[in-house]
Design a protein around this motif. Structure first.
Motif, PDB file in Angstrom:
ATOM      1  N   ASN A   1      24.741 -51.513 -40.932  1.00  0.00           N
ATOM      2  CA  ASN A   1      24.199 -50.837 -39.681  1.00  0.00           C
ATOM      3  C   ASN A   1      25.336 -51.004 -38.670  1.00  0.00           C
ATOM      4  O   ASN A   1      25.415 -49.900 -37.620  1.00  0.00           O
ATOM      5  CB  ASN A   1      23.146 -51.816 -38.984  1.00  0.00           C
TER       6      ASN A   1
ATOM      7  N   MET B   1      18.404 -43.281 -36.650  1.00  0.00           N
ATOM      8  CA  MET B   1      17.664 -44.763 -36.097  1.00  0.00           C
ATOM      9  C   MET B   1      18.696 -45.847 -36.758  1.00  0.00           C
ATOM     10  O   MET B   1      18.129 -47.022 -36.364  1.00  0.00           O
ATOM     11  CB  MET B   1      16.377 -44.727 -37.026  1.00  0.00           C
TER      12      MET B   1
ATOM     13  N   LEU C   1      17.760 -48.939 -41.789  1.00  0.00           N
ATOM     14  CA  LEU C   1      16.286 -49.419 -41.771  1.00  0.00           C
ATOM     15  C   LEU C   1      15.874 -50.160 -42.921  1.00  0.00           C
ATOM     16  O   LEU C   1      16.631 -50.229 -43.969  1.00  0.00           O
ATOM     17  CB  LEU C   1      15.432 -47.992 -41.607  1.00  0.00           C
TER      18      LEU C   1
ATOM     19  N   HIS D   1      11.386 -51.238 -40.221  1.00  0.00           N
ATOM     20  CA  HIS D   1      12.175 -52.222 -39.483  1.00  0.00           C
ATOM     21  C   HIS D   1      13.561 -51.970 -39.142  1.00  0.00           C
ATOM     22  O   HIS D   1      14.108 -51.050 -39.974  1.00  0.00           O
ATOM     23  CB  HIS D   1      12.212 -53.528 -39.971  1.00  0.00           C
ATOM     24  N   ALA D   2      14.161 -52.117 -37.811  1.00  0.00           N
ATOM     25  CA  ALA D   2      15.459 -51.867 -37.537  1.00  0.00           C
ATOM     26  C   ALA D   2      16.161 -52.998 -38.255  1.00  0.00           C
ATOM     27  O   ALA D   2      15.815 -54.237 -38.069  1.00  0.00           O
ATOM     28  CB  ALA D   2      15.657 -51.950 -36.022  1.00  0.00           C
TER      29      ALA D   2
ATOM     30  N   THR E   1       9.701 -58.153 -37.325  1.00  0.00           N
ATOM     31  CA  THR E   1      10.580 -58.316 -36.207  1.00  0.00           C
ATOM     32  C   THR E   1       9.867 -59.085 -35.081  1.00  0.00           C
ATOM     33  O   THR E   1       9.059 -58.525 -34.548  1.00  0.00           O
ATOM     34  CB  THR E   1      10.855 -56.698 -35.948  1.00  0.00           C
TER      35      THR E   1
ATOM     36  N   LEU F   1       9.300 -50.590 -36.119  1.00  0.00           N
ATOM     37  CA  LEU F   1       9.653 -49.223 -35.449  1.00  0.00           C
ATOM     38  C   LEU F   1       8.349 -48.138 -36.031  1.00  0.00           C
ATOM     39  O   LEU F   1       8.173 -47.196 -35.470  1.00  0.00           O
ATOM     40  CB  LEU F   1      10.847 -48.604 -36.360  1.00  0.00           C
TER      41      LEU F   1
ATOM     42  N   ARG G   1      12.313 -46.311 -31.078  1.00  0.00           N
ATOM     43  CA  ARG G   1      13.742 -46.141 -31.563  1.00  0.00           C
ATOM     44  C   ARG G   1      14.570 -47.356 -31.207  1.00  0.00           C
ATOM     45  O   ARG G   1      14.352 -48.100 -30.209  1.00  0.00           O
ATOM     46  CB  ARG G   1      14.423 -44.989 -30.806  1.00  0.00           C
ATOM     47  N   PRO G   2      15.543 -47.964 -32.124  1.00  0.00           N
ATOM     48  CA  PRO G   2      16.471 -48.911 -31.468  1.00  0.00           C
ATOM     49  C   PRO G   2      17.323 -48.448 -30.494  1.00  0.00           C
ATOM     50  O   PRO G   2      17.756 -47.400 -30.360  1.00  0.00           O
ATOM     51  CB  PRO G   2      17.413 -49.175 -32.713  1.00  0.00           C
TER      52      PRO G   2
ATOM     53  N   HIS H   1      24.494 -48.232 -33.165  1.00  0.00           N
ATOM     54  CA  HIS H   1      24.392 -48.455 -34.512  1.00  0.00           C
ATOM     55  C   HIS H   1      24.926 -47.599 -35.237  1.00  0.00           C
ATOM     56  O   HIS H   1      25.542 -46.522 -34.665  1.00  0.00           O
ATOM     57  CB  HIS H   1      22.832 -48.613 -34.764  1.00  0.00           C
TER      58      HIS H   1
END
Length: 332
Positions: free
Chosen positions: A108, A152, A155, A163-164, A181, A187, A200-201, A205
């Motif tokens: 990421n 995103m 993931l 999930h992020a 999370t 997400l 959204r994160p 990233h």
């Protein structure tokens, strides 16, 4: 209607393992039979129902043995696959769950491809009764192929949940719902009828980051010191003696340490080791109190210790300036 093309990179782990029989859900590693990407896809032909999946051969390796060398390989492999297949919709990486969150967060921060990268694992081997491997893999492919997954960051998909990479962590040894999370939730979901995102994160990233794995030969040594009642700082002093350039303190919530450990951390910061205060709590932010400021100790925000370690190590490949590193922790 043509199906999207998704690359699948297999690295081993439970999702790639075959045990001694359908009831073997724990000792399967002792058999030593681990499938490569093409074998996993053959084991789960249902993957072809949702995408044209391109198997990418990589080494089969237990996730406790995965570190910077493999992370760098995977970042480069993602770039190579996208260059070779410009019509690629996304990439899925199969991974053991022990260090899955760390690989996901490193990628990421470093991967430089415009398509979604999704990490997936399993809690039960592919040979087990009621294995989660097949559905997890199908859902990860569906998410990687989804246009909504673009932008995103990296993931993680297991148990029908998306999930992020920055936020997810493994929370249980054996349960299927192990990846959570803690502060913010998923997400979105990969349900039978649709891949549905709901948020959204917010933190910066991939691919828009200042870190380049290809330019790094090795990560600087960064260690984690775990707080416990009566801790006297022996581990911290040993890390400094071993050449640590950074130390993450997994402190008591909301970010405290035993007096002896705090003294050792202060001494470490005083000789140029970058010290970052995190917490062992598993949820919530740390804050930079006056005491931490005076000691020259930074904060990890809400990153858990293992992810704070990765960000600190990457930050130290760019700068040793404490304020710049503090900015990176606010940014990523």
């Amino acid at each position: 209607m043509s199906r999207p093309k998704v690359a699948f990179i297999g690295t081993g782990g439970t999702i790639a393992s075959l045990g001694h029989g359908p009831l073997d859900v724990q000792e399967y590693g002792s058999r030593g039979q681990v499938m490569h990407a093409e074998e996993i896809l053959a084991r789960w032909p249902e993957t072809a129902l949702v995408a044209d999946v391109l198997p990418i051969h990589y080494r089969a390796i237990i996730s406790p043995a995965i570190g910077f060398s493999e992370w760098k390989d995977l970042a480069a492999l993602c770039s190579q696959v996208v260059a070779d297949h410009p019509d690629l919709a996304g990439i899925v990486i199969g991974h053991g769950t022990a260090t899955l969150e760390e690989t996901a967060y490193f990628l990421n921060l470093t991967v430089k491809v415009p398509v979604p990268v999704v990490l997936v694992g399993a809690q039960r081997p592919s040979s087990a009764l009621s294995s989660d491997a097949g559905m997890n893999l199908v859902n990860a492919i569906r998410v990687a192929a989804s246009p909504d997954a673009r932008g995103m960051g990296v993931l993680v998909v297991l148990n029908d949940e998306i999930h992020a990479a920055r936020e997810v962590t493994k929370t249980s040894t054996l349960r299927l719902q192990t990846f959570r999370t803690p502060d913010f939730g998923v997400l979105g979901h990969a349900d039978g009828d649709a891949v549905a995102f709901y948020r959204r994160p917010m933190r910066r990233h991939a691919p828009d980051t200042e870190f380049d794995a290809a330019a790094i030969d090795a990560l600087p040594r960064v260690d984690i010191s775990y707080a416990y009642a009566g801790g006297d700082g022996t581990a911290v002093r040993a890390f400094v003696a071993a050449g640590a350039r950074g130390i993450v303190a997994a402190g008591f919530a909301p970010g405290f340490c035993p007096p002896g450990e705090f003294e050792a951390l202060t001494d470490a910061a005083g000789v140029g080791v970058v010290v970052v205060q995190s917490t062992r709590a598993g949820s919530g932010r740390t804050f930079r109190s006056g005491r931490l400021r005076q000691a020259g100790i930074l904060i990890a925000d809400n990153l858990n210790p293992q992810k704070a370690r990765i960000l600190l190590a990457l930050a130290l490949t760019v700068t040793a300036d404490a304020e710049e590193i503090a900015r990176m922790f606010r940014t990523y």
